[in-house]
Design an enzyme around this catalytic site. Sequence first.
Site, short mmCIF file in Angstrom:
data_model
loop_
_atom_site.label_atom_id
_atom_site.label_comp_id
_atom_site.label_asym_id
_atom_site.label_seq_id
_atom_site.Cartn_x
_atom_site.Cartn_y
_atom_site.Cartn_z
N GLU A 1 -3.63 -4.52 -3.65
CA GLU A 1 -3.67 -5.52 -5.49
C GLU A 1 -4.35 -6.43 -5.06
O GLU A 1 -5.36 -6.55 -6.26
CB GLU A 1 -2.75 -6.10 -5.57
CG GLU A 1 -1.26 -5.08 -5.52
CD GLU A 1 0.14 -5.93 -6.08
OE1 GLU A 1 1.18 -5.27 -6.87
OE2 GLU A 1 0.25 -6.73 -6.04
N GLU B 1 3.75 12.69 -21.22
CA GLU B 1 3.91 13.36 -21.72
C GLU B 1 4.57 14.50 -20.61
O GLU B 1 4.92 15.40 -20.43
CB GLU B 1 3.41 13.75 -22.86
CG GLU B 1 2.34 14.04 -22.53
CD GLU B 1 1.65 14.96 -24.21
OE1 GLU B 1 2.56 15.64 -24.66
OE2 GLU B 1 0.75 14.45 -24.72
N CYS C 1 6.82 -15.63 -6.85
CA CYS C 1 7.30 -14.64 -8.47
C CYS C 1 6.15 -15.49 -8.34
O CYS C 1 5.17 -14.68 -9.23
CB CYS C 1 8.26 -14.36 -8.44
SG CYS C 1 8.50 -13.32 -10.14
P1 NDP Z 1 3.18 -4.26 3.71
O1 NDP Z 1 4.75 -4.59 4.98
O2 NDP Z 1 3.08 -3.62 2.44
O3 NDP Z 1 1.86 -3.81 4.53
C1 NDP Z 1 1.72 -4.80 5.38
C2 NDP Z 1 0.57 -3.82 6.35
O4 NDP Z 1 0.24 -4.32 7.28
C3 NDP Z 1 0.46 -2.41 6.07
O5 NDP Z 1 -0.70 -1.34 5.99
C4 NDP Z 1 0.84 -3.05 7.70
O6 NDP Z 1 0.27 -1.56 8.09
C5 NDP Z 1 -0.15 -3.45 8.32
N1 NDP Z 1 0.93 -4.15 9.37
C6 NDP Z 1 1.24 -4.50 9.43
N2 NDP Z 1 1.50 -5.00 10.68
C7 NDP Z 1 0.34 -4.76 11.40
C8 NDP Z 1 -0.28 -5.27 12.97
N3 NDP Z 1 0.72 -5.72 14.12
N4 NDP Z 1 -1.83 -5.23 12.95
C9 NDP Z 1 -2.48 -4.37 11.95
N5 NDP Z 1 -2.03 -3.75 10.78
C10 NDP Z 1 -0.46 -4.42 10.70
O7 NDP Z 1 3.09 -6.12 3.61
P2 NDP Z 1 2.45 -6.96 2.50
O8 NDP Z 1 1.87 -8.44 3.28
O9 NDP Z 1 1.13 -6.11 2.10
O10 NDP Z 1 3.83 -7.37 1.04
C11 NDP Z 1 5.01 -8.14 1.65
C12 NDP Z 1 6.09 -7.49 0.79
O11 NDP Z 1 5.72 -8.26 -0.43
C13 NDP Z 1 5.25 -5.39 0.42
O12 NDP Z 1 6.76 -5.31 1.08
C14 NDP Z 1 6.72 -6.10 -0.77
O13 NDP Z 1 8.18 -5.35 -1.14
C15 NDP Z 1 6.56 -6.82 -1.47
N6 NDP Z 1 5.19 -6.80 -2.67
C16 NDP Z 1 5.91 -6.47 -3.65
C17 NDP Z 1 5.19 -6.87 -4.79
C18 NDP Z 1 5.01 -5.38 -6.29
O14 NDP Z 1 6.26 -5.06 -6.39
N7 NDP Z 1 3.49 -5.45 -6.78
C19 NDP Z 1 3.78 -7.00 -4.39
C20 NDP Z 1 2.67 -7.63 -3.38
C21 NDP Z 1 4.14 -8.05 -2.11
P3 NDP Z 1 1.23 0.13 8.12
O15 NDP Z 1 1.01 0.40 7.42
O16 NDP Z 1 0.43 0.54 9.62
O17 NDP Z 1 2.42 -0.32 8.67
#
Ligand code: NDP
Length: 451
Positions: free
Chosen positions: A181, A441, A43
Amino acid sequence: MVQYDYDLFVIGGGSGGIRSARWASQLGAKVALCEKDRLGGTCVIRGCIPKKLMVYGGSFKKNFELAKGYGWKLNSMNLDWTQFNSVRNKEIARLESIYNNILTNNKVDCISGHGSLKDDHTVEVEGKSYTARYILIAVGGWPSKLAIEGAEHSITSNEIFNLEKQPQSLLVLGAGYIGLEFASIFNSLGTDVSLMFRKDLILSGFDKDVRKHLQNELSLQGIAMLSQRNPIAIEKQDQNFVVRDDKGEAWRGDLILMAIGRKANIKGLNLSGVGIKTQSDQILVNDKFQTTSPSVYAVGDCIQQAYQLTPVALNQGMCVSEYLFNKTSYRKFSYHSVPSAVFTQPETSAVGLSEEQAVKRGYEVKVYESAFRALKLTLTQSKEKTYMKWVVCKKTDELLGCHIVGENAGEILQGFAVAVKNRIKKSDLDQTIGIHPTSAEELVTMRTARD
Ligand code: NDP
């Protein structure tokens, strides 16, 4: 009675570990914490905080553009990348030292190095053993990479804070929180951004209307949406990179960001050696965050749960300390209505159930929604639209979910998260007076459910 060096030994100095250590110490426990890297964890060091500072950094450009609509005459606008990085890094170093002080002021012994479990009451750090009545594992997560040819040419969210110059073009693989993001941040800073994802819509898990609305807004802002594609190889060509996809097409970028999810950071902990069970490389815990080894607890991104969010880890850390050292005031952690925000431009925020989740759980729903141009934009060229949606139970009138895409969505939603968490009714919202003129609102003035 067995004598231990400590009442609690925490492995990992991120959000969950530091909060739990501090809380336990304030409850009278003798506490140590070990961290192999910088205090603050994902974080503070390479996640939420430096990322949000970059979001703010990028947001100025948009506001300079909007200002023209109000009569401002602006001379040239240039970003000094080196200064931008330097002030951000300085702030992160300041926060790191604050965390150090918090632990020292709370009499937590800070030990530098990688901790691993020697047995269920002993942690070994750099060859030295420390015994504890309880051990808390709070080691967080680490970005994953796809096992494709040339994956080493891509960077992850860990390295993105160390770029010596701003990329002219960026190709992001993955359209979840991190991918979106950073796509938004770099787009707002003037980098040419493309986003490759495997489904037809970005941001899986969120309400479908929100996903559609956000996808449209981001493409209107110039992010190229390369949907329904999977990267299969990355090649280095001269000074930039080419990503080949499964449709036989190739995409070029100065920089490739892989953002396809994060894995628990459990390597080298010797979990199996002390009988701690994992599933899909995540630590299994019960509802008190106790692992399958009774004296060992675990919280945050390293455990098996649906949320990898800082406030979730913080709360879990506090719950563990209260449970272990202050049983009288122990409150069980609740996953009901965990809010979150994705800091895209425009921002996206949600709490509770999406319409699809509500229907899947058997609710008959009433949906209230509104899409409008925010007052601030009316004197400008911006066509951006704010979107707000309530998902309400038809039978009981209970608020099931709230969803916003728009400026300050996270700031607005935090208050409404209290309403959803406390299961108040739509009729309660209807009796709440709006604050005029605001975008928020709208959330108390929607009266007609969608057909
Ligand atoms: P996410 O799980 O949010 O997103 C992963 C992305 O990668 C999705 O688009 C997913 O596709 C894709 N993906 C996963 N596996 C494959 C694959 N084998 N081939 C192709 N595409 C794939 O993970 P992030 O890395 O973005 O973030 C991790 C976590 O960190 C988040 O879940 C969140 O909880 C946390 N986080 C929170 C933030 C906040 O609160 N603002 C900011 C940053 C991170 P599909 O949609 O098809 O599954």
